[in-house]
Design a protein around this motif. Structure first.
Motif, short mmCIF file in Angstrom:
data_model
loop_
_atom_site.label_atom_id
_atom_site.label_comp_id
_atom_site.label_asym_id
_atom_site.label_seq_id
_atom_site.Cartn_x
_atom_site.Cartn_y
_atom_site.Cartn_z
N ASP A 115 0.83 -1.20 0.00
CA ASP A 115 0.00 0.00 0.00
C ASP A 115 0.87 1.25 0.00
OD1 ASP A 115 -2.41 1.43 0.07
OD2 ASP A 115 -2.40 1.52 2.27
N ASP A 144 -3.42 -4.53 1.03
CA ASP A 144 -3.93 -4.06 2.33
C ASP A 144 -5.26 -4.69 2.71
OD1 ASP A 144 -1.88 -2.47 3.29
OD2 ASP A 144 -3.22 -0.82 3.83
N ASP A 191 0.36 6.79 3.81
CA ASP A 191 0.23 5.52 4.51
C ASP A 191 0.90 5.53 5.89
OD1 ASP A 191 -1.00 2.98 4.52
OD2 ASP A 191 0.89 1.99 4.00
N THR A 239 -4.51 3.25 1.72
CA THR A 239 -4.14 4.59 1.25
C THR A 239 -4.33 4.66 -0.27
OG1 THR A 239 -2.61 4.83 3.09
CG2 THR A 239 -2.27 6.29 1.23
N HIS A 244 -4.80 6.18 6.34
CA HIS A 244 -5.99 5.53 6.93
C HIS A 244 -5.71 4.90 8.29
CE1 HIS A 244 -5.07 1.22 5.32
NE2 HIS A 244 -3.97 1.95 5.22
N HIS A 245 -4.61 5.30 8.96
CA HIS A 245 -4.34 4.79 10.31
C HIS A 245 -5.03 5.66 11.36
CE1 HIS A 245 -1.10 2.96 7.95
NE2 HIS A 245 -1.19 1.98 8.83
MN MN Z 1 -2.03 0.95 4.31
#
Ligand code: MN
Ligand code: 5GP
Length: 338
Positions: free
Chosen positions: A30, A172, A94, A140, A120-121
């Motif tokens: 990703d 991912d 990411d 991501t 996206h964390h």
């Molecule tokens: Mn990722």
């Protein structure tokens, strides 16, 4: 990301800029897919774009379009630091905390460049002027597709961009099977295939290029697999000696942790891998359902990630780390068996 912010970014990108695009340390599919896709998009709009990775990544990602242009900060530190200082814009993709890029984080923090985060964390840090952060996203790469779309450039997605984005979404989401995979993910993947991503070739390049030694190492990992059925937990260990015995190469252990989770009635899986050179145990954690390995990793192993996939580390020995893990587990019995 608000419409006003998109308008500001459009203005920013309306004239050629010096742009550095950064994935996290030990980049995965990703991270490399999203940074290289953005690279191709920005190049096509006449920007001076460079992907700069903190360090190297596995062989199974080295076929991605644009791979040969990627700079590695740990191999060319002075040149890379000068480029970071001189950049107009730095995209960080990411990841959402500068410590995730190691030493490179200081230089990014000090650079006067405008920073744009796409990630996206959970729990993003506050270092970027523009933040596109959404923990509900599969990857991501899915977000980079939406970013290009928000800029009104969906029609500029080439086969190279589509190939990079497909790769990151596929890796991912565990090939579209994790719960983060939504109808939107599939709609975007459909568009990527229409734009020229060859799904079969990409699956082959990522998953069917194993070395014999890697499969032997997997055999060793599976032999070491331990199950604690009453806590619905499974874990794997790999010592440095075992890694050496099977000629370990970067990326060889990726995905091993998922074997624990494939057991019937297991919802929490871990792998502990000894890295003698750095004197740490690298930990990967995976779960199903509501048990948050992000929280678990933050609380006990200096890490983080997502609810169902996180990483961390331990400075104890391999045996001591596993002992710590086993000792902690009963405190979470309620969550694990609920
Ligand atoms: Mn990722
Ligand atoms: P993996 O177990 O595949 O290394 O990582 C799983 C997820 O957790 C990835 O999304 C990765 O970015 C994140 N992650 C891995 N290691 C760390 C870490 O040490 N700290 C934080 N905050 N996140 C991590």
């Amino acid at each position: 990301m608000t419409t006003a912010e998109i308008t500001q970014i459009k203005v920013l990108l309306s004239t050629p800029k010096k742009i550095i695009i950064v994935p996290h340390k030990n980049p995965d599919g990703d991270a490399m897919g999203s940074t290289l896709a953005l690279y191709h998009y920005l190049k096509s709009a006449n920007h001076d774009a460079i992907v700069m990775a903190p360090n190297d990544y596995p062989h199974f990602l080295k076929w991605l379009p644009g791979d040969e242009t990627v700079l590695k900060h740990d191999a060319e530190t002075d040149r890379c630091n000068a480029l970071l200082q001189d950049a107009d814009i730095i995209f960080t993709l990411d990841f959402n905390a500068l410590h995730r890029v190691g030493h490179m984080g200081d230089c990014i923090g000090e650079s006067q460049a405008i920073k744009i985060m796409i990630d996206h964390h959970q729990q993003p840090d506050d270092y970027a002027k523009f933040v596109f952060s959404d923990v509900t996203m599969s990857s991501t790469c899915e977000m980079v597709y939406l970013f290009i779309k928000m800029l009104g450039d969906e029609n500029l997605v080439t086969a190279d961009i589509a190939t990079c984005l497909y790769t990151g979404i596929m890796t991912d989401t565990g090939s579209f099977r994790f719960s983060s995979t939504t109808s939107q993910t599939h709609e975007i993947v459909g568009k990527l295939i229409a734009c020229g991503a060859n799904n079969s070739d990409i699956h082959n390049a990522i998953y069917d290029t194993n070395s014999y030694a890697k499969l032997q190492l997997l055999g060793c990992a599976l032999k070491n697999l331990k199950v604690i059925p009453e806590l619905r937990t499974a874990y794997i260990t790999l010592s440095q000696d075992e890694l050496n015995q099977f000629d370990f190469k970067k990326g060889d252990t990726e995905g091993f942790v998922n074997y624990g989770l494939s057991l019937d009635n297991i919802i929490f899986a871990a792998i502990f891998i000894e890295h003698k050179k750095d004197n740490i145990i690298k930990i990967s954690l995976r779960s199903k359902g509501d048990f948050s390995v992000n929280e678990f990793s933050r609380q006990y192993f200096e890490g983080g990630g997502h609810t169902n996939a996180a990483g961390g580390k331990s400075d104890l020995s391999l045996t001591e780390t596993v002992e710590k893990f086993i000792t902690i587990l009963p405190d979470h019995k309620k969550e694990l068996i609920s």
